[in-house]
Scaffold this active site. Structure first.
Site, PDB file in Angstrom:
ATOM      1  N   ILE A 179       0.842  -1.186   0.000  1.00  0.00           N
ATOM      2  CA  ILE A 179       0.000   0.000   0.000  1.00  0.00           C
ATOM      3  C   ILE A 179       0.882   1.243   0.000  1.00  0.00           C
ATOM      4  O   ILE A 179       1.998   1.223   0.521  1.00  0.00           O
ATOM      5  CB  ILE A 179      -0.967  -0.023   1.213  1.00  0.00           C
ATOM      6  CG1 ILE A 179      -1.978   1.134   1.173  1.00  0.00           C
ATOM      7  CG2 ILE A 179      -0.227  -0.088   2.533  1.00  0.00           C
ATOM      8  CD1 ILE A 179      -3.130   0.987   2.179  1.00  0.00           C
ATOM      9  N   CYS A 180       0.386   2.292  -0.634  1.00  0.00           N
ATOM     10  CA  CYS A 180       1.029   3.603  -0.603  1.00  0.00           C
ATOM     11  C   CYS A 180       2.452   3.546  -1.185  1.00  0.00           C
ATOM     12  O   CYS A 180       2.660   2.981  -2.249  1.00  0.00           O
ATOM     13  CB  CYS A 180       1.009   4.130   0.835  1.00  0.00           C
ATOM     14  SG  CYS A 180       1.558   5.841   1.052  1.00  0.00           S
ATOM     15  N   GLY A 181       3.419   4.087  -0.504  1.00  0.00           N
ATOM     16  CA  GLY A 181       4.787   4.167  -1.014  1.00  0.00           C
ATOM     17  C   GLY A 181       5.427   2.835  -1.290  1.00  0.00           C
ATOM     18  O   GLY A 181       6.366   2.751  -2.099  1.00  0.00           O
TER      19      GLY A 181
END
Length: 197
Positions: free
Chosen positions: A102-104
């Site tokens: 998730i995300c970065g």
């Protein structure tokens, strides 16, 4: 494969909020969540919480895990400190063990080449495009995406991320999975009865 242990990667600037739903409901449904850090030295999350990892990344064997979870962190975009976690994700996928990012962490997987031939999502297509990866044609504008053994989501979608993890691991299925999502994503109180039936 150990089907009841999930490994949560933890590192400095780990984005606390992105996996709360996932780990809480996995634990409530008979899974053990173990944290894995760069070493076993304590790390500090983005929210200032200090975590003592259960094991070091070098000790992590895909054969002892049902899933590797990678969260966002400032460090994904600040150099190569977290590249070993992306390399470990490759080892998991090569072994047929799922990975959820998730995300970065999606940018880390993009740099590792793991998104070049899989459908995926992230914070935004241009965010991943800045990594120079070759998977732009596989980017999907969606809350969360599962392609084979890889789950991806953007930073604002921790509930959709959890839903994909639960579906992949068989934690909730069918109507219960839908009810869980409606309760926690949509605040639909009527879903509570369906989830607990």
């Amino acid at each position: 494969m150990n089907t009841r242990t999930v490994h949560l990667a933890v590192y400095d600037t780990f984005a606390d909020w992105e996996t709360g739903h996932t780990t809480a409901h996995l634990t409530q449904n008979g899974f053990t969540v173990r944290t894995v850090g760069p070493t076993t030295d304590p790390v500090t999350t983005m929210g200032g919480v200090r975590i003592q990892p259960d094991l070091a990344l070098g000790e992590l064997d895909p054969g002892n895990s049902a899933l590797l979870i990678l969260t966002g962190a400032h460090l994904w975009d600040a150099g190569d400190d977290l590249a070993p976690f992306a390399a470990k994700a490759r080892a998991f996928l090569d072994a047929g063990v799922p990975v959820a990012a998730i995300c970065g962490a999606t940018a880390g997987l993009a740099r590792e080449g793991l998104l070049d031939d899989r459908d995926h999502t992230s914070a935004a297509s241009f965010y991943l495009g800045a990594t120079g990866y070759k998977g732009g044609d596989h980017y999907r504008e969606a809350d969360a995406v599962t392609d084979r053994d890889l789950i991806t989501a953007g930073p604002t979608e921790p509930v959709a991320f959890a839903r994909e993890v639960f579906a992949r691991l068989g934690v909730y299925e069918g109507e219960k999975l839908d009810a869980w999502y409606r309760l926690f994503h949509d605040s639909d109180a009527s879903a509570f009865a369906a989830l607990n039936s």
